[in-house]
Enzyme design. Sequence first.
Site, PDB file in Angstrom:
ATOM      1  N   ASP A 250       0.840  -1.195   0.000  1.00  0.00           N
ATOM      2  CA  ASP A 250       0.000   0.000   0.000  1.00  0.00           C
ATOM      3  C   ASP A 250       0.880   1.252   0.000  1.00  0.00           C
ATOM      4  O   ASP A 250       1.883   1.324   0.712  1.00  0.00           O
ATOM      5  CB  ASP A 250      -0.916  -0.008   1.230  1.00  0.00           C
ATOM      6  CG  ASP A 250      -2.081   0.952   1.084  1.00  0.00           C
ATOM      7  OD1 ASP A 250      -3.225   0.485   0.945  1.00  0.00           O
ATOM      8  OD2 ASP A 250      -1.845   2.186   1.096  1.00  0.00           O
TER       9      ASP A 250
ATOM     10  N   HIS B 165     -11.520  -6.790 -13.113  1.00  0.00           N
ATOM     11  CA  HIS B 165     -12.073  -5.606 -12.452  1.00  0.00           C
ATOM     12  C   HIS B 165     -13.452  -5.940 -11.876  1.00  0.00           C
ATOM     13  O   HIS B 165     -14.410  -6.144 -12.613  1.00  0.00           O
ATOM     14  CB  HIS B 165     -12.190  -4.415 -13.408  1.00  0.00           C
ATOM     15  CG  HIS B 165     -12.761  -3.206 -12.720  1.00  0.00           C
ATOM     16  ND1 HIS B 165     -11.971  -2.278 -12.061  1.00  0.00           N
ATOM     17  CD2 HIS B 165     -14.043  -2.817 -12.516  1.00  0.00           C
ATOM     18  CE1 HIS B 165     -12.745  -1.365 -11.504  1.00  0.00           C
ATOM     19  NE2 HIS B 165     -14.013  -1.664 -11.774  1.00  0.00           N
TER      20      HIS B 165
ATOM     21  N   ASN C 153     -13.016  -3.605   2.649  1.00  0.00           N
ATOM     22  CA  ASN C 153     -13.990  -2.534   2.831  1.00  0.00           C
ATOM     23  C   ASN C 153     -14.926  -2.542   1.631  1.00  0.00           C
ATOM     24  O   ASN C 153     -14.475  -2.475   0.490  1.00  0.00           O
ATOM     25  CB  ASN C 153     -13.283  -1.173   2.923  1.00  0.00           C
ATOM     26  CG  ASN C 153     -12.407  -1.065   4.155  1.00  0.00           C
ATOM     27  OD1 ASN C 153     -12.772  -1.535   5.225  1.00  0.00           O
ATOM     28  ND2 ASN C 153     -11.240  -0.454   4.011  1.00  0.00           N
TER      29      ASN C 153
ATOM     30  N   GLY D 142     -15.634   2.797   4.208  1.00  0.00           N
ATOM     31  CA  GLY D 142     -14.418   3.548   3.912  1.00  0.00           C
ATOM     32  C   GLY D 142     -13.733   3.145   2.627  1.00  0.00           C
ATOM     33  O   GLY D 142     -12.564   3.485   2.409  1.00  0.00           O
TER      34      GLY D 142
ATOM     35  N   HIS E  76     -10.478  -5.192  -3.197  1.00  0.00           N
ATOM     36  CA  HIS E  76      -9.137  -5.475  -2.683  1.00  0.00           C
ATOM     37  C   HIS E  76      -9.235  -5.909  -1.233  1.00  0.00           C
ATOM     38  O   HIS E  76     -10.160  -5.542  -0.513  1.00  0.00           O
ATOM     39  CB  HIS E  76      -8.229  -4.248  -2.818  1.00  0.00           C
ATOM     40  CG  HIS E  76      -8.817  -2.992  -2.251  1.00  0.00           C
ATOM     41  ND1 HIS E  76      -9.711  -2.222  -2.956  1.00  0.00           N
ATOM     42  CD2 HIS E  76      -8.666  -2.380  -1.058  1.00  0.00           C
ATOM     43  CE1 HIS E  76     -10.074  -1.184  -2.217  1.00  0.00           C
ATOM     44  NE2 HIS E  76      -9.460  -1.270  -1.053  1.00  0.00           N
TER      45      HIS E  76
ATOM     46  N   HIS F 287      -6.972  -5.887   2.292  1.00  0.00           N
ATOM     47  CA  HIS F 287      -5.816  -5.348   2.996  1.00  0.00           C
ATOM     48  C   HIS F 287      -5.255  -6.444   3.900  1.00  0.00           C
ATOM     49  O   HIS F 287      -5.979  -6.993   4.741  1.00  0.00           O
ATOM     50  CB  HIS F 287      -6.222  -4.186   3.901  1.00  0.00           C
ATOM     51  CG  HIS F 287      -6.826  -3.009   3.194  1.00  0.00           C
ATOM     52  ND1 HIS F 287      -6.125  -1.858   2.928  1.00  0.00           N
ATOM     53  CD2 HIS F 287      -8.080  -2.798   2.723  1.00  0.00           C
ATOM     54  CE1 HIS F 287      -6.926  -0.975   2.333  1.00  0.00           C
ATOM     55  NE2 HIS F 287      -8.117  -1.524   2.194  1.00  0.00           N
TER      56      HIS F 287
HETATM   57  P1  5GP Z   1      -9.788   1.359   0.585  1.00  0.00           P
HETATM   58  O1  5GP Z   1      -9.793   2.663   1.333  1.00  0.00           O
HETATM   59  O2  5GP Z   1     -10.531   1.486  -0.727  1.00  0.00           O
HETATM   60  O3  5GP Z   1     -10.208   0.160   1.382  1.00  0.00           O
HETATM   61  O4  5GP Z   1      -8.263   1.093   0.242  1.00  0.00           O
HETATM   62  C1  5GP Z   1      -7.601   1.661  -0.838  1.00  0.00           C
HETATM   63  C2  5GP Z   1      -6.140   1.594  -0.532  1.00  0.00           C
HETATM   64  O5  5GP Z   1      -5.421   1.810  -1.736  1.00  0.00           O
HETATM   65  C3  5GP Z   1      -5.659   2.666   0.458  1.00  0.00           C
HETATM   66  O6  5GP Z   1      -5.074   2.018   1.592  1.00  0.00           O
HETATM   67  C4  5GP Z   1      -4.657   3.482  -0.340  1.00  0.00           C
HETATM   68  O7  5GP Z   1      -3.555   3.909   0.436  1.00  0.00           O
HETATM   69  C5  5GP Z   1      -4.246   2.525  -1.451  1.00  0.00           C
HETATM   70  N1  5GP Z   1      -3.843   3.167  -2.685  1.00  0.00           N
HETATM   71  C6  5GP Z   1      -4.527   4.139  -3.356  1.00  0.00           C
HETATM   72  N2  5GP Z   1      -3.872   4.495  -4.475  1.00  0.00           N
HETATM   73  C7  5GP Z   1      -2.738   3.722  -4.516  1.00  0.00           C
HETATM   74  C8  5GP Z   1      -1.651   3.631  -5.442  1.00  0.00           C
HETATM   75  O8  5GP Z   1      -1.582   4.312  -6.456  1.00  0.00           O
HETATM   76  N3  5GP Z   1      -0.680   2.723  -5.143  1.00  0.00           N
HETATM   77  C9  5GP Z   1      -0.721   1.946  -4.022  1.00  0.00           C
HETATM   78  N4  5GP Z   1       0.293   1.095  -3.836  1.00  0.00           N
HETATM   79  N5  5GP Z   1      -1.730   1.995  -3.141  1.00  0.00           N
HETATM   80  C10 5GP Z   1      -2.733   2.884  -3.383  1.00  0.00           C
HETATM   81 ZN    ZN Z   2      -9.949  -2.010 -11.844  1.00  0.00          ZN
END
Ligand code: 5GP
Ligand code: ZN
Length: 113
Positions: free
Chosen positions: A30, A46, A87, A93, A100, A102
């Site tokens: 991340d 996707h 999420n 969030g 995805h 985490h």
């Molecule tokens: P969400 O908030 O949707 O559950 O998680 C999205 C995650 O993607 C966040 O933890 C954010 O830091 C990560 N993220 C967003 N854009 C990028 C990117 O361009 N590269 C990487 N490696 N992580 C990203």
């Molecule tokens: Zn996508």
Amino acid sequence: MSDCIFCKIINGDIPSQKVYEDELIYAFRDINPVAPVHILIIPKEHICCANELNDSHKELIGHIILTATKIAKAEGIAEDGYRLVNNCGENAGQTVFHIHFHLLAGEKFDRMV
Ligand code: 5GP
Ligand code: ZN
């Protein structure tokens, strides 16, 4: 999806720190880690979020979770423990609408549930 940042990461259009890849999934660090180990595991297909999953995705989701356990062992975090989080939607969030998981570890987390 041409405007999806995670599709761009899979295609290599946006650079990422790869942790694991196979024909179905991609895992990378991340960009804004909230724990000492913070890895995102995504399908190459996707899919916007858990709401879009159907029976055809059973094997894929099982593969993601099993791979998370293998990554945890490879990262040396399996013994101490880790959290695997998805999420779904705005109230949870979710900010990137390509499903995805985490993989979080490296410290003791407060309990949410
Ligand atoms: P969400 O908030 O949707 O559950 O998680 C999205 C995650 O993607 C966040 O933890 C954010 O830091 C990560 N993220 C967003 N854009 C990028 C990117 O361009 N590269 C990487 N490696 N992580 C990203
Ligand atoms: Zn996508």
